[in-house]
Design an enzyme around this catalytic site. Structure first.
Site, PDB file in Angstrom:
ATOM      1  CD  GLN A 274      -3.349   3.445  -1.266  1.00 17.94           C
ATOM      2  OE1 GLN A 274      -3.532   3.096  -0.109  1.00 17.94           O
ATOM      3  NE2 GLN A 274      -2.241   4.032  -1.668  1.00 17.94           N
TER       4      GLN A 274
ATOM      5  CB  CYS B 102      -2.669   5.876   1.654  1.00 12.02           C
ATOM      6  SG  CYS B 102      -1.041   6.393   2.264  1.00 12.02           S
TER       7      CYS B 102
ATOM      8  CG  HIS C  35      -1.059   3.008   5.043  1.00 15.67           C
ATOM      9  ND1 HIS C  35      -1.088   3.171   3.683  1.00 15.67           N
ATOM     10  CD2 HIS C  35      -2.289   2.547   5.387  1.00 15.67           C
ATOM     11  CE1 HIS C  35      -2.282   2.802   3.226  1.00 15.67           C
ATOM     12  NE2 HIS C  35      -3.025   2.426   4.246  1.00 15.67           N
TER      13      HIS C  35
ATOM     14  CG  ASN D  35      -5.447   0.026   5.595  1.00 19.05           C
ATOM     15  OD1 ASN D  35      -5.213   0.823   4.700  1.00 19.05           O
ATOM     16  ND2 ASN D  35      -4.708  -1.048   5.795  1.00 19.05           N
TER      17      ASN D  35
ATOM     18  CD1 TRP E   6      -3.997   0.516   0.834  1.00 19.66           C
ATOM     19  CD2 TRP E   6      -3.078  -1.096   2.094  1.00 19.66           C
ATOM     20  NE1 TRP E   6      -2.635   0.682   0.799  1.00 19.66           N
ATOM     21  CE2 TRP E   6      -2.037  -0.287   1.557  1.00 19.66           C
ATOM     22  CE3 TRP E   6      -2.733  -2.169   2.907  1.00 19.66           C
ATOM     23  CZ2 TRP E   6      -0.695  -0.519   1.818  1.00 19.66           C
ATOM     24  CZ3 TRP E   6      -1.386  -2.404   3.172  1.00 19.66           C
ATOM     25  CH2 TRP E   6      -0.381  -1.592   2.627  1.00 19.66           C
TER      26      TRP E   6
END
Length: 656
Positions: free
Chosen positions: A99, A105, A262, A286, A288
């Protein structure tokens, strides 16, 4: 194009294969192959005029022109960011999606799940794209959009800041497929900022054309782990998240490094032998690309030391993906989203393709935007759809008898409207049993019906998401679905989808042609005849009074058509048509009748409702025109010596 005409055109296009993934609609009429060939022939790189490398493509508020977040943003092609750019390196993997500065997300979690299924991935990311010999600065991707697949063309100019990609990027610095996919999706939705905030199911559905379901993990079904495991094995896309209790909680990191509010993608489910017992484990990613769970079964936890090498899972430090026990998963996470093309694979051992029905509709202030059932005096104004469930499920292991189906209500194009201050409406639907009507379609149930009848079922809740969907199991019969916004008088467009194990019919209630009439709707020629006949003012349009008169005629013709369809085939034979014409007031000789059959009958000598109405309208118009000339034009008086003869001649020439 009117709603009816648009829907008819869409149906015909789909029937011809347009709008399928194999023959996607060219978004904004841009043809990827033709545009690439043009660029290659002239030796230049493609620049997309429909989604320019300009501030308006970034956003309208936080990413709007003049925002500090967009200062010093430069649009650069991959070749300007690294010496040897690649489209995909070593196959598309979950680590390709990291991200950036955009709050999407939810989308990246869906993209990460997409990489787990090569077939689904190939539908969204067409093969044969690269930075090699055929490179021309142009790429394309395919998304499902409200009932059809669209092929979206983009150039490869990407927003950067300080020499780095501003939004999604790959952990592999020279790989660009994920950044280009995000750009194509931003184009479909109007700009990058329109992608901020959302539900993973939205991305799931746009990548598969499937239907998504949500599970509340505070009250999960007893076989939740089996549902997850089976869904992953069948190629379904899964996401999960932790609810927030306040705005301050959004993306707050817990003590054990889980992020609240998230969107995560759920990528694996296994059982391992741990200290002599079976332990259920869940693998989560995740978007990220970092910040991972630090509790039991995390990358460096001691639990893995007690698992046999043959069952030990691959763990890699700080790549954004981690394992945790299913028990801990239920304790920490709030909900899970599962999307599949075949919803029954989540609960049944066999994989079956369910029947799917789609129908488009609109809410319009003052006419069809009645709000939810709380607004008793306007609720009935909402569009109404009938589904007919004929056969019960084939599931000998299920003690509950009935017809399983999933209803999904999607509101269209709301992200694109964010630029003008609009956002998602709060939407839902109610379901009523309408067995007493026995197939009748010529009504739109009024206020009194809803004041005196209780709903049989409803969507789980009204939500301000793009889609609300719920699974039901009901006895065979006819049911009325009433989709609505929570508040009345809100404009919007929507799509209703019904997934069912057995063949199901979905139809708008109040439509003049029911299942007993075979028709694709009125053709353009028939519509022109209608307007010409009823347009007394001569302005080429119908006023409300003229339209009301036309509608009465159509209703009258429908009654005649049904009455004379003696074998209930849904079409009319030529002998039945002759009786119907007589009942409508037209007594014709054999010559005229032969002309009508030649003009309006199908090769199998049947007449559908569209052609029947066109024939009657044309006859009506010709008789009216003849009478006008006969009684209002003095030059026509020479023909009056044999009015009947001339009338027949007139009809012969005008009806050919």
């Amino acid at each position: 194009m009117s709603g009816m005409a648009s829907n008819l055109a869409k149906k015909r296009a789909l029937a011809a294969g347009f709008g399928t993934n194999a023959n996607a609609v060219k978004y904004l009429n841009q043809d990827f192959e033709a545009l690439r060939a043009q660029c290659l022939s002239r030796g230049g790189l493609f620049s997309d005029p429909t989604f320019p490398a300009a501030p308006e493509s970034l956003g309208f508020n936080e990413l709007g022109p003049g925002s500090y977040k967009t200062r010093a943003v430069q649009w650069k092609r991959p070749g300007e960011l690294c010496s040897s750019p690649e489209f995909i390196v070593g196959g598309a993997t979950r680590t390709d999606i990291c991200q950036g500065a955009l709050g999407d997300c939810w989308l990246l979690a869906a993209i990460a799940s997409l990489t787990l299924n090569e077939d689904v991935m190939a539908r969204v990311v067409p093969v044969g794209q690269s930075f090699g010999e055929s490179y021309a600065g142009i790429f394309h991707f395919q998304f499902w959009q409200f009932g059809e697949w669209v092929d979206v063309v983009i150039d490869d100019r990407l927003p950067t800041k300080d020499g780095e990609l501003l939004f999604v990027h790959s952990a592999e610095g020279s790989e660009f497929w994920s950044a280009l996919l995000e750009k194509a999706y931003a184009k479909v939705n109007g700009c990058y900022e329109a992608l901020s905030g959302g539900s993973t199911t939205e991305g799931f559905e746009d990548f598969t054309g499937g239907i998504a379901e949500n599970y509340d993990l505070r009250k999960p079904p007893p076989n939740m782990f089996q549902i997850i495991k089976k869904a992953i094995e069948s190629g379904a896309l899964l996401g999960c998240s932790i609810d927030i209790t306040s705005a301050a909680d959004s993306e707050a990191v817990t003590r054990q490094k889980l992020v609240k509010g998230h969107a995560y993608s759920l990528t694996g489910a296994v059982e391992v032998t741990y200290r002599g017992r079976k332990e259920k484990l869940i693998r989560i990613r995740n978007p990220w690309g970092q910040v991972e769970w630090t509790g039991a079964w995390s990358d460096s936890s001691s639990e893995w030391n007690s698992v046999d090498d043959s069952e030990r899972q691959n763990v890699k430090a700080d790549d954004g993906e981690f394992w945790m026990s299913f028990t801990e998963f239920l304790r920490h996470y709030s909900r899970i989203e599962i999307c599949t093309l075949t919803p029954d694979t989540l609960t049944d051992d066999s994989v079956k393709h369910w029947s799917v029905c789609n129908y488009d509709g609109s809410w319009r202030k003052g006419s069809t935007a009645g709000g939810c059932r709380n607004h008793a005096y306007t609720f009935w104004m909402n569009p109404q759809f009938v589904i007919r469930l004929d056969e019960e499920d084939d599931d000998p292991d299920d003690n509950e008898v009935g017809c399983s189906f999933v209803v999904g209500l999607i509101q269209k194009n709301r992200r694109r409207l964010r630029k003008v201050g609009e956002d998602m409406h709060t939407i839902g639907f109610a379901i009523y049993e309408v067995r007493k009507f026995h197939g009748q379609r010529e009504v739109h149930l009024d206020k009194n019906y809803f004041l005196t009848h209780a709903q049989k079922a409803r969507s789980e809740t009204f939500v301000n998401l793009r889609e609300v969907s719920t699974r039901f199991k009901m006895p065979p019969g006819e049911y009325l679905i009433v989709p609505s916004t929570f508040e009345p008088h809100l404009n919007g467009d929507f799509c209703i989808r019904v997934f069912s194990e057995k063949q199901t019919e979905t139809r708008p209630f109040g439509c003049f042609a029911g299942t007993d009439i075979k028709t694709d709707g009125f053709s353009l020629e028939t519509c022109r005849i209608m307007v010409n006949l009823m347009d007394d003012s001569g302005n080429g349009k119908l006023g409300l009074g003229e339209f009301a008169t036309l509608w009465k005629k159509v209703q009258k013709y429908l009654g005649i058509y049904k009455k004379n369809d003696m074998d209930n085939s849904g079409t009319m034979s030529t002998p039945e048509m002759r009786m119907a014409l007589k009942e409508a007031g037209f007594t014709l000789n054999n010559g005229i009748y032969q002309i009508l059959v030649a003009r309006y009958a199908e090769p199998d000598m049947t007449i559908d409702f569209d052609n029947f109405v066109a024939c009657l309208m044309r006859l009506d118009m010709m008789f009216s025109e003849y009478n006008f000339l006969l009684f209002n034009n003095h030059n026509f008086s020479l023909m009056q010596y044999d009015g009947l003869f001339f009338l027949l001649q007139w009809l012969t020439f005008t009806m050919i």
